[in-house]
Design a protein around this motif. Structure first.
Motif, PDB file in Angstrom:
ATOM      1  N   VAL A 168     -38.243   3.874  -3.965  1.00 43.88           N
ATOM      2  CA  VAL A 168     -38.233   2.565  -3.480  1.00 43.88           C
ATOM      3  C   VAL A 168     -39.650   2.211  -3.117  1.00 43.88           C
ATOM      4  O   VAL A 168     -40.308   2.887  -2.221  1.00 43.88           O
ATOM      5  CB  VAL A 168     -37.368   2.227  -2.373  1.00 43.88           C
ATOM      6  N   ASP A 169     -40.305   1.090  -3.716  1.00 43.71           N
ATOM      7  CA  ASP A 169     -41.626   0.526  -3.417  1.00 43.71           C
ATOM      8  C   ASP A 169     -41.340  -0.514  -2.233  1.00 43.71           C
ATOM      9  O   ASP A 169     -40.646  -1.719  -2.876  1.00 43.71           O
ATOM     10  CB  ASP A 169     -42.464   0.101  -4.482  1.00 43.71           C
ATOM     11  N   ILE A 170     -42.024  -0.881  -1.194  1.00 45.77           N
ATOM     12  CA  ILE A 170     -41.995  -1.931  -0.404  1.00 45.77           C
ATOM     13  C   ILE A 170     -43.343  -2.507  -0.184  1.00 45.77           C
ATOM     14  O   ILE A 170     -44.159  -1.586   0.271  1.00 45.77           O
ATOM     15  CB  ILE A 170     -41.233  -1.328   0.951  1.00 45.77           C
ATOM     16  N   GLN A 171     -43.516  -3.751  -0.225  1.00 52.50           N
ATOM     17  CA  GLN A 171     -44.707  -4.223   0.072  1.00 52.50           C
ATOM     18  C   GLN A 171     -44.792  -5.626   0.869  1.00 52.50           C
ATOM     19  O   GLN A 171     -43.758  -6.472   0.604  1.00 52.50           O
ATOM     20  CB  GLN A 171     -45.688  -4.618  -1.203  1.00 52.50           C
ATOM     21  N   LEU A 172     -45.282  -5.651   2.045  1.00 50.78           N
ATOM     22  CA  LEU A 172     -45.266  -6.557   3.035  1.00 50.78           C
ATOM     23  C   LEU A 172     -46.786  -7.140   2.980  1.00 50.78           C
ATOM     24  O   LEU A 172     -47.724  -6.811   3.195  1.00 50.78           O
ATOM     25  CB  LEU A 172     -44.962  -6.075   4.483  1.00 50.78           C
ATOM     26  N   GLY A 219     -41.349  12.428   2.950  1.00 45.66           N
ATOM     27  CA  GLY A 219     -42.240  12.243   1.610  1.00 45.66           C
ATOM     28  C   GLY A 219     -42.625  10.910   1.373  1.00 45.66           C
ATOM     29  O   GLY A 219     -42.691  10.418   0.184  1.00 45.66           O
ATOM     30  N   ALA A 220     -43.029  10.159   2.494  1.00 51.37           N
ATOM     31  CA  ALA A 220     -43.172   8.743   2.189  1.00 51.37           C
ATOM     32  C   ALA A 220     -44.639   8.551   2.368  1.00 51.37           C
ATOM     33  O   ALA A 220     -45.545   9.358   2.915  1.00 51.37           O
ATOM     34  CB  ALA A 220     -42.734   8.013   3.361  1.00 51.37           C
ATOM     35  N   GLN A 221     -45.342   7.506   1.397  1.00 51.87           N
ATOM     36  CA  GLN A 221     -46.533   7.098   1.792  1.00 51.87           C
ATOM     37  C   GLN A 221     -46.623   5.886   2.054  1.00 51.87           C
ATOM     38  O   GLN A 221     -46.241   4.902   1.828  1.00 51.87           O
ATOM     39  CB  GLN A 221     -47.080   7.155   0.091  1.00 51.87           C
ATOM     40  N   PHE A 222     -47.573   5.882   3.240  1.00 50.84           N
ATOM     41  CA  PHE A 222     -47.753   4.654   4.151  1.00 50.84           C
ATOM     42  C   PHE A 222     -49.244   4.256   3.871  1.00 50.84           C
ATOM     43  O   PHE A 222     -50.160   4.948   3.933  1.00 50.84           O
ATOM     44  CB  PHE A 222     -47.404   4.747   5.420  1.00 50.84           C
ATOM     45  N   SER A 223     -49.350   2.876   3.618  1.00 54.26           N
ATOM     46  CA  SER A 223     -50.930   2.361   3.515  1.00 54.26           C
ATOM     47  C   SER A 223     -50.956   0.974   4.153  1.00 54.26           C
ATOM     48  O   SER A 223     -50.069   0.098   4.045  1.00 54.26           O
ATOM     49  CB  SER A 223     -51.566   2.549   2.176  1.00 54.26           C
ATOM     50  N   LYS A 232     -47.988  -1.108   2.721  1.00 52.57           N
ATOM     51  CA  LYS A 232     -47.037  -0.494   1.496  1.00 52.57           C
ATOM     52  C   LYS A 232     -46.532   0.694   2.001  1.00 52.57           C
ATOM     53  O   LYS A 232     -47.138   1.414   2.728  1.00 52.57           O
ATOM     54  CB  LYS A 232     -47.879  -0.326   0.173  1.00 52.57           C
ATOM     55  N   LEU A 233     -45.311   0.788   1.583  1.00 53.34           N
ATOM     56  CA  LEU A 233     -44.579   1.940   1.776  1.00 53.34           C
ATOM     57  C   LEU A 233     -43.773   2.340   0.622  1.00 53.34           C
ATOM     58  O   LEU A 233     -43.011   1.530  -0.097  1.00 53.34           O
ATOM     59  CB  LEU A 233     -43.316   1.685   2.726  1.00 53.34           C
ATOM     60  N   ARG A 234     -43.975   3.791   0.210  1.00 53.99           N
ATOM     61  CA  ARG A 234     -43.291   4.206  -0.856  1.00 53.99           C
ATOM     62  C   ARG A 234     -42.478   5.290  -0.412  1.00 53.99           C
ATOM     63  O   ARG A 234     -43.165   6.281   0.266  1.00 53.99           O
ATOM     64  CB  ARG A 234     -44.100   4.725  -2.097  1.00 53.99           C
ATOM     65  N   VAL A 235     -41.137   5.338  -0.732  1.00 59.10           N
ATOM     66  CA  VAL A 235     -40.309   6.504  -0.164  1.00 59.10           C
ATOM     67  C   VAL A 235     -39.042   6.714  -1.050  1.00 59.10           C
ATOM     68  O   VAL A 235     -38.842   5.854  -1.913  1.00 59.10           O
ATOM     69  CB  VAL A 235     -39.790   6.254   1.359  1.00 59.10           C
ATOM     70  N   LEU A 236     -38.518   8.037  -1.224  1.00 55.94           N
ATOM     71  CA  LEU A 236     -37.140   7.991  -1.881  1.00 55.94           C
ATOM     72  C   LEU A 236     -36.205   7.201  -1.446  1.00 55.94           C
ATOM     73  O   LEU A 236     -36.043   6.650  -0.241  1.00 55.94           O
ATOM     74  CB  LEU A 236     -36.858   9.623  -1.740  1.00 55.94           C
ATOM     75  N   SER A 237     -35.232   6.842  -2.599  1.00 53.60           N
ATOM     76  CA  SER A 237     -34.279   5.777  -2.443  1.00 53.60           C
ATOM     77  C   SER A 237     -33.261   6.413  -1.254  1.00 53.60           C
ATOM     78  O   SER A 237     -32.203   5.808  -1.042  1.00 53.60           O
ATOM     79  CB  SER A 237     -33.714   5.192  -3.563  1.00 53.60           C
ATOM     80  N   ASP A 238     -33.090   7.769  -1.224  1.00 59.05           N
ATOM     81  CA  ASP A 238     -31.775   8.340  -0.476  1.00 59.05           C
ATOM     82  C   ASP A 238     -32.075   7.728   1.033  1.00 59.05           C
ATOM     83  O   ASP A 238     -32.891   7.814   1.709  1.00 59.05           O
ATOM     84  CB  ASP A 238     -32.186   9.949  -0.362  1.00 59.05           C
ATOM     85  N   PRO A 239     -31.043   7.204   1.564  1.00 58.94           N
ATOM     86  CA  PRO A 239     -31.126   6.676   2.710  1.00 58.94           C
ATOM     87  C   PRO A 239     -31.660   7.667   4.042  1.00 58.94           C
ATOM     88  O   PRO A 239     -32.077   7.142   5.098  1.00 58.94           O
ATOM     89  CB  PRO A 239     -29.455   6.304   3.209  1.00 58.94           C
ATOM     90  N   LYS A 240     -31.166   8.790   3.759  1.00 63.28           N
ATOM     91  CA  LYS A 240     -31.857   9.996   4.682  1.00 63.28           C
ATOM     92  C   LYS A 240     -33.546   9.941   4.726  1.00 63.28           C
ATOM     93  O   LYS A 240     -33.984  10.393   5.887  1.00 63.28           O
ATOM     94  CB  LYS A 240     -31.317  11.270   4.427  1.00 63.28           C
ATOM     95  N   LYS A 241     -34.027   9.548   3.444  1.00 60.55           N
ATOM     96  CA  LYS A 241     -35.298   9.499   3.546  1.00 60.55           C
ATOM     97  C   LYS A 241     -35.770   8.351   4.020  1.00 60.55           C
ATOM     98  O   LYS A 241     -36.941   7.709   4.522  1.00 60.55           O
ATOM     99  CB  LYS A 241     -35.954   9.845   2.224  1.00 60.55           C
ATOM    100  N   LEU A 242     -35.181   6.988   3.405  1.00 63.61           N
ATOM    101  CA  LEU A 242     -35.718   5.832   3.324  1.00 63.61           C
ATOM    102  C   LEU A 242     -35.775   5.340   4.993  1.00 63.61           C
ATOM    103  O   LEU A 242     -36.557   4.576   5.410  1.00 63.61           O
ATOM    104  CB  LEU A 242     -34.757   4.583   2.492  1.00 63.61           C
ATOM    105  N   GLU A 243     -34.476   5.467   5.564  1.00 64.42           N
ATOM    106  CA  GLU A 243     -34.139   4.625   6.856  1.00 64.42           C
ATOM    107  C   GLU A 243     -35.263   5.203   7.900  1.00 64.42           C
ATOM    108  O   GLU A 243     -35.935   4.437   8.652  1.00 64.42           O
ATOM    109  CB  GLU A 243     -32.888   4.925   7.098  1.00 64.42           C
ATOM    110  N   PRO A 244     -35.465   6.537   8.087  1.00 64.87           N
ATOM    111  CA  PRO A 244     -36.469   6.894   8.938  1.00 64.87           C
ATOM    112  C   PRO A 244     -37.986   6.401   8.665  1.00 64.87           C
ATOM    113  O   PRO A 244     -38.591   5.924   9.498  1.00 64.87           O
ATOM    114  CB  PRO A 244     -36.500   8.326   9.066  1.00 64.87           C
TER     115      PRO A 244
END
Length: 524
Positions: free
Chosen positions: A81-85, A132-136, A147-159
């Motif tokens: 999942v890629d998120i851009q604010l 395993g998330a990338q934040f910038s 920007k946040l890029r992280v696995l779509s698995d809720p155990k990774k995405l939510e934290p």
């Protein structure tokens, strides 16, 4: 070793024709049997284009209950999942915190993950690393992008999302972190003084925009950033990094229901705040503004340009076509033909438009030998005069549009690129289906549209010209430029200069190309 039969075979395959019709394989069968074994592999190259056609992503407008525009594109190819604010909080907002406080948005972006009251910079880094998330974060002239890029698995995405929100809401911007940035900029200052192209770019913006917020370099100046305090950075965050000054882009392996829940989690857990106000209108020039930076070198560097228009201008797509024709398409462009191909004055000359909330810029630049400086400027300027004054070549325009259409899939050839497009579409209030309708919009552009747009927006009679060189004769250049202008472009009175469009539209725009941010901060 290749022989003539191999070259014939490759050429015919590239052309999409049958190789067996033109090549006699008998001489190959005894001496080079490996060539025959390779033929099926070579033939398979004909199918590569068909197999790799990119389909336009389907973009959904999510009905975020917090009234924060949220765009979503589902992508099942990767469990990511890629998120851009995208906040309306770029460097143009610096002086809204304090006069002369250039560089505050850039410093906030650099320091935002350096610690909160409860987490150190190492704690934050480890929290993202564990999942395993990338934040910038990055500041541009118009935008502040997280920007946040992280696995779509809720155990990774939510934290990962939870930590991102803590960073945005509770960054402390400690004095020790500010001091580290200040020491790093001393090195950057020396690098600028040794780079004529970077000095030229900074001077161009200052000359073009004067007292407008776009005038100063994005990272500020050594003098301005030395005045920035932790309290001012926190005030910037509280005023601009808020829910109502934001749009959200999400791309990845989620369904629309999950994406909506995610967007509302983000919008609901940020400070609500208010939208940033509209930016001021820059002042148009009434004549040439020629400036010289002395730099001892055999090479001279030149940048010419003017105020452009906004992202909201209906002429934007026609101007994109015009720019490609004039200086944006490599060897086929007018600038390259005039300066390099015909005369050998430079290795490369390029033009570009920047389209922003307030009027952006149109510029073109190149480097040349000192003894060719004045002649090259005269030729480049004459090329612009002719481009504005003479009818558009319809065949070249069609070729240009075809090239733009072929290149357009590069804007969505990865999840990261798709998400950047969504961020731009949301920020500049374009319609959610813009990527899908772009080919039709481009097809509708006519030679007359391009001609009308350039005659309205390009003004060879009032360019800002920056020259970085050892020697320079300003009066001689002014005389050459006036020769180019007469009689087509008399210098106008100030009252004759039309005002540029600055107000964003009330409804989404559908006639402008979405590109993700391309402002490159100067290291100062």
């Amino acid at each position: 070793m290749f022989n003539r039969y191999t070259f014939i075979l490759l050429a015919s395959l590239i052309a999409g024709q049958s190789a067996t019709a033109d090549v006699d394989f008998n001489p190959l069968s005894d001496d080079k049997p490996s060539y025959l074994q390779s033929i099926p592999l070579l033939l398979s190259l004909q199918n590569i284009n068909a197999q790799n056609q990119l389909s336009t992503p389907h973009v959904q407008e999510l009905n975020n209950k917090y009234q924060v525009r949220s765009l979503f594109a589902e992508s099942k190819s990767l469990p990511m999942v890629d998120i851009q604010l995208t906040f309306n909080a770029g460097a143009a907002r610096d002086e809204e915190i304090a006069p002369g406080l250039y560089g505050i948005a850039n410093m906030a972006a650099k320091l935002i993950d350096e610690g909160t009251e409860n987490y150190t910079a190492n704690d934050i880094a480890r929290a993202f690393e564990r999942v395993g998330a990338q934040f910038s974060a990055q500041a541009y002239r118009d935008m502040f992008i997280v920007k946040l890029r992280v696995l779509s698995d809720p155990k990774k995405l939510e934290p990962a999302v939870a930590m991102m929100l803590k960073v945005l809401n509770h960054s402390t911007f400690k004095k020790s972190s500010i001091n580290l940035v200040l020491s790093n900029t001393q090195v950057g200052q020396k690098q600028i003084q040794e780079s004529p192209s970077r000095m030229m770019n900074i001077m161009f913006y200052r000359a073009l925009y004067g007292k407008h917020p776009y005038a100063q370099p994005i990272p500020g100046t050594q003098g301005s950033i030395s005045k920035i305090s932790s309290e001012q950075l926190q005030r910037f965050s509280q005023q601009f990094l808020v829910s109502q000054n934001l749009n959200i882009a999400i791309t990845g392996k989620l369904n629309s229901k999950e994406a909506l829940k995610l967007s509302e989690q983000i919008a609901g857990n940020l400070k609500q705040g208010e939208k940033a106000k509209a930016l001021a209108q820059p002042v148009e020039k009434t004549s040439f503004d020629i400036r010289h930076i002395k730099f001892k070198s055999s090479q001279a560097h030149v940048m010419m340009g003017q105020l452009g228009t906004t992202r909201f201008d209906p002429d934007r797509l026609a101007l994109e076509v015009a720019n490609q024709m004039f200086g944006g398409s490599g060897f086929n462009s007018i600038l390259m033909q005039e300066l390099r191909v015909k005369r050998g004055y430079t290795y490369g000359a390029y033009s570009s438009f920047s389209f922003s909330q307030a009027p952006g810029s149109f510029s073109f630049s190149y480097s040349t030998q000192q003894d060719q400086l004045l002649d090259s400027i005269k030729i480049a300027h004459q090329a612009l005069v002719n481009f504005v004054n003479q009818p558009i070549d319809k065949n070249k325009m069609q070729d240009t549009k075809a090239g733009m259409l072929r290149a357009f899939p590069n804007n969505y050839n990865s999840n990261a690129h798709i998400n950047a497009q969504l961020g731009s579409i949301g920020f500049y209030n374009q319609s959610a289906n813009y990527l899908s309708i772009y080919p039709q919009l481009l097809e509708k552009i006519t030679a007359q549209d391009v001609q009308n747009a350039i005659r309205k927006h390009l003004h060879p009679e009032r360019l800002t010209i920056i020259v970085v060189s050892d020697q320079f004769d300003k009066k001689a250049l002014e005389a050459l430029l006036k020769q180019n202008l007469a009689p087509q472009f008399p210098i106008p009175n100030k009252e004759q200069i039309p005002k540029s469009v600055i107000a964003p539209p009330e409804k989404p725009v559908t006639d402008e190309r979405a590109v993700f941010p391309d402002d490159v901060p100067a290291s100062i």
